[in-house]
Design an enzyme around this catalytic site. Structure first.
Site, mmCIF file in Angstrom:
data_model
loop_
_atom_site.group_PDB
_atom_site.id
_atom_site.type_symbol
_atom_site.label_atom_id
_atom_site.label_comp_id
_atom_site.label_asym_id
_atom_site.label_seq_id
_atom_site.Cartn_x
_atom_site.Cartn_y
_atom_site.Cartn_z
ATOM 1 N N GLY A 1 -16.207 -2.852 -5.146
ATOM 2 C CA GLY A 1 -16.335 -1.593 -4.417
ATOM 3 C C GLY A 1 -15.907 -0.384 -5.230
ATOM 4 O O GLY A 1 -16.557 0.676 -5.177
ATOM 5 N N ALA A 2 -14.825 -0.519 -5.993
ATOM 6 C CA ALA A 2 -14.340 0.619 -6.773
ATOM 7 C C ALA A 2 -15.336 0.973 -7.877
ATOM 8 O O ALA A 2 -15.617 2.155 -8.126
ATOM 9 C CB ALA A 2 -12.973 0.304 -7.369
ATOM 10 N N SER B 1 0.834 -1.199 0.000
ATOM 11 C CA SER B 1 0.000 0.000 0.000
ATOM 12 C C SER B 1 0.877 1.260 0.000
ATOM 13 O O SER B 1 1.829 1.365 0.780
ATOM 14 C CB SER B 1 -0.893 0.004 1.241
ATOM 15 O OG SER B 1 -1.519 1.255 1.377
ATOM 16 N N TYR C 1 -2.745 0.962 -10.879
ATOM 17 C CA TYR C 1 -1.552 1.781 -11.087
ATOM 18 C C TYR C 1 -0.329 0.920 -10.844
ATOM 19 O O TYR C 1 -0.392 -0.098 -10.147
ATOM 20 C CB TYR C 1 -1.537 2.994 -10.141
ATOM 21 C CG TYR C 1 -1.749 2.618 -8.697
ATOM 22 C CD1 TYR C 1 -3.025 2.582 -8.161
ATOM 23 C CD2 TYR C 1 -0.685 2.258 -7.886
ATOM 24 C CE1 TYR C 1 -3.234 2.200 -6.849
ATOM 25 C CE2 TYR C 1 -0.883 1.889 -6.571
ATOM 26 C CZ TYR C 1 -2.167 1.860 -6.068
ATOM 27 O OH TYR C 1 -2.369 1.468 -4.768
ATOM 28 N N LYS D 1 -14.124 -2.436 3.265
ATOM 29 C CA LYS D 1 -14.832 -1.171 3.035
ATOM 30 C C LYS D 1 -16.316 -1.261 3.411
ATOM 31 O O LYS D 1 -16.930 -0.254 3.761
ATOM 32 C CB LYS D 1 -14.667 -0.730 1.578
ATOM 33 C CG LYS D 1 -13.254 -0.235 1.263
ATOM 34 C CD LYS D 1 -13.151 0.315 -0.142
ATOM 35 C CE LYS D 1 -11.738 0.779 -0.444
ATOM 36 N NZ LYS D 1 -11.579 1.347 -1.774
ATOM 37 N N ASP E 1 -13.290 7.937 -2.383
ATOM 38 C CA ASP E 1 -12.999 7.403 -3.722
ATOM 39 C C ASP E 1 -13.812 8.146 -4.779
ATOM 40 O O ASP E 1 -13.335 8.360 -5.905
ATOM 41 C CB ASP E 1 -13.339 5.909 -3.807
ATOM 42 C CG ASP E 1 -12.275 5.021 -3.181
ATOM 43 O OD1 ASP E 1 -11.120 5.462 -3.075
ATOM 44 O OD2 ASP E 1 -12.612 3.887 -2.797
HETATM 45 P P1 NAP Z 1 -13.127 -5.826 -5.550
HETATM 46 O O1 NAP Z 1 -14.292 -5.258 -4.821
HETATM 47 O O2 NAP Z 1 -12.451 -7.054 -5.013
HETATM 48 O O3 NAP Z 1 -13.600 -6.092 -7.092
HETATM 49 C C1 NAP Z 1 -12.752 -6.795 -7.979
HETATM 50 C C2 NAP Z 1 -13.303 -6.726 -9.408
HETATM 51 O O4 NAP Z 1 -12.348 -7.350 -10.281
HETATM 52 C C3 NAP Z 1 -14.622 -7.476 -9.611
HETATM 53 O O5 NAP Z 1 -15.392 -6.845 -10.579
HETATM 54 C C4 NAP Z 1 -14.128 -8.844 -10.114
HETATM 55 O O6 NAP Z 1 -15.066 -9.535 -10.911
HETATM 56 C C5 NAP Z 1 -12.996 -8.392 -11.012
HETATM 57 N N1 NAP Z 1 -12.071 -9.492 -11.268
HETATM 58 C C6 NAP Z 1 -11.299 -10.144 -10.378
HETATM 59 N N2 NAP Z 1 -10.569 -11.099 -10.990
HETATM 60 C C7 NAP Z 1 -10.907 -11.050 -12.312
HETATM 61 C C8 NAP Z 1 -10.498 -11.778 -13.462
HETATM 62 N N3 NAP Z 1 -9.585 -12.755 -13.386
HETATM 63 N N4 NAP Z 1 -11.059 -11.466 -14.667
HETATM 64 C C9 NAP Z 1 -11.979 -10.463 -14.769
HETATM 65 N N5 NAP Z 1 -12.405 -9.736 -13.698
HETATM 66 C C10 NAP Z 1 -11.867 -10.023 -12.487
HETATM 67 O O7 NAP Z 1 -11.956 -4.747 -5.686
HETATM 68 P P2 NAP Z 1 -12.117 -3.146 -5.743
HETATM 69 O O8 NAP Z 1 -11.935 -2.582 -4.380
HETATM 70 O O9 NAP Z 1 -13.338 -2.823 -6.508
HETATM 71 O O10 NAP Z 1 -10.789 -2.750 -6.566
HETATM 72 C C11 NAP Z 1 -10.696 -3.027 -7.958
HETATM 73 C C12 NAP Z 1 -9.384 -2.451 -8.503
HETATM 74 O O11 NAP Z 1 -9.414 -1.034 -8.412
HETATM 75 C C13 NAP Z 1 -8.130 -2.906 -7.752
HETATM 76 O O12 NAP Z 1 -7.096 -3.093 -8.690
HETATM 77 C C14 NAP Z 1 -7.809 -1.729 -6.855
HETATM 78 O O13 NAP Z 1 -6.438 -1.647 -6.518
HETATM 79 C C15 NAP Z 1 -8.234 -0.588 -7.747
HETATM 80 N N6 NAP Z 1 -8.569 0.634 -6.987
HETATM 81 C C16 NAP Z 1 -7.835 1.741 -7.248
HETATM 82 C C17 NAP Z 1 -8.144 2.903 -6.574
HETATM 83 C C18 NAP Z 1 -7.337 4.141 -6.869
HETATM 84 O O14 NAP Z 1 -7.427 5.102 -6.103
HETATM 85 N N7 NAP Z 1 -6.588 4.158 -7.942
HETATM 86 C C19 NAP Z 1 -9.182 2.967 -5.626
HETATM 87 C C20 NAP Z 1 -9.922 1.796 -5.404
HETATM 88 C C21 NAP Z 1 -9.595 0.634 -6.093
HETATM 89 P P3 NAP Z 1 -16.000 -10.697 -10.261
HETATM 90 O O15 NAP Z 1 -17.164 -9.994 -9.665
HETATM 91 O O16 NAP Z 1 -16.338 -11.548 -11.442
HETATM 92 O O17 NAP Z 1 -15.154 -11.407 -9.239
#
Ligand code: NAP
Length: 290
Positions: A129-130, A15, A227, A66, A102
């Protein structure tokens, strides 16, 4: 008394929040330490309760907590309630309030490259969540179309149905991944946002993209929330198509800056935060959420 802040998650991976939040505290001469609080599920209630102590200003919350922290808090501000997710906790005299920065971080990143979401057609990839924060942000800014797709379709469907009461005039739809070709022909997205984990450095999915290159319109902005030290496959494909690109680092810093403002009541030193995050990213092989 030295104050405490930290990020709660499990696992925390690499992180970046401790790096750029400490840089912000130091830049303003605030006597506080920002720590990593890696928290297994059985310790979550105890760790959140400890935020009520007088020396603690609050915390960031990341994957997978979250949503899980919500019942442990005293109040939720509106955006966190609508998003159904908290990424920032503020301690005010022993009472804990939950916030979601976010949504603001995503919009500030868009604005930083001159993109105005009002009236746009957006494709959101992912339903975690994102994605929820991103869809909420686009609805609040009155996008014209928001289409959500996800590997597990029923999650995209549920996200859209839950946020539909907030859609106003925005056409909000979910589609299975296999229908993307059909929709692309009809709509032509101005904005494509990757909210899946595909492309995350240091994972088996590092070289994968959630969208075949041929579906990227050349006049779109492609925003990857992921990123890392190098552009993701999605951003490489987008650049090759001539589309504009934006990676997840600015959003990460902007959401952190909003958290900083909530904890301290002070204007966050954005330049110092951005510089510390960029520097720390270079040798880092893997990353998590905030
Ligand atoms: P999350 O709640 O765990 O959601 C994960 C997402 O990825 C779900 O839609 C999941 O689909 C999909 N996924 C996982 N494995 C996959 C695969 N092999 N093929 C296709 N889809 C897949 O995570 P989150 O908190 O939303 O975060 C998602 C991403 O955004 C992460 O990389 C995180 O680091 C990034 N993020 C960045 C920021 C920023 O400030 N830049 C802020 C928040 C999050 P399923 O529903 O099918 O499992």
């Amino acid at each position: 008394m030295t104050k405490r802040l930290g990020v709660i998650g499990y696992p925390l991976g690499h992180s970046l929040s401790p790096v750029f939040q400490q840089a912000a505290l130091d830049a303003l001469g605030i006597d506080a330490r920002y720590e990593r609080w890696e928290t297994p599920p059985e310790r979550l209630p105890e760790v959140v309760a400890s935020l009520r102590q007088a020396d603690c200003l609050g915390a960031n919350v990341t994957v997978p907590y979250k949503e899980a922290v919500i019942p442990l808090l005293d109040e939720l501000e509106e955006v966190a309630r609508q998003a159904g997710a908290v990424n920032t906790i503020v301690n005010r005299g022993g009472r804990l309030s939950g916030h979601n920065t976010d949504v603001a971080g995503f919009l500030q990143a868009l604005h930083s490259v001159g993109f105005q979401p009002r009236g746009c057609a957006a494709l959101v990839l992912g339903a975690g969540g994102a994605a929820r924060a991103v869809v909420l942000a686009l609805l609040r800014e009155r996008a014209a179309w928001v289409t959500v797709t996800n590997r597990t379709y029923h999650r995209a469907f549920r996200l859209v149905e839950e946020l539909r009461p907030l859609a106003g005039r925005t056409v909000l739809t979910s589609i299975p991944m296999t229908f993307i070709a059909l929709h692309q022909a009809n709509i032509g997205w101005d904005l494509i946002v990757n909210c899946t984990v595909l492309g995350m450095p240091g994972t088996v999915d590092e070289n994968k993209s959630p969208l075949p290159a041929e579906f990227i319109p050349e006049d779109a902005l492609v925003f990857d929330l992921v990123y890392g030290p190098r552009p993701t496959k999605l951003l490489q494909d987008a650049a090759a198509r001539g589309a504009r690109t934006l990676d997840g680092l600015p959003m990460l810093v902007y959401q952190g800056a909003e958290s900083f403002r909530l904890w301290t009541g002070l204007e966050p030193p954005l330049e110092a935060m951005m510089q510390a995050a960029r520097q720390a990213l270079q040798p880092v092989g893997a990353q998590g959420g905030p």
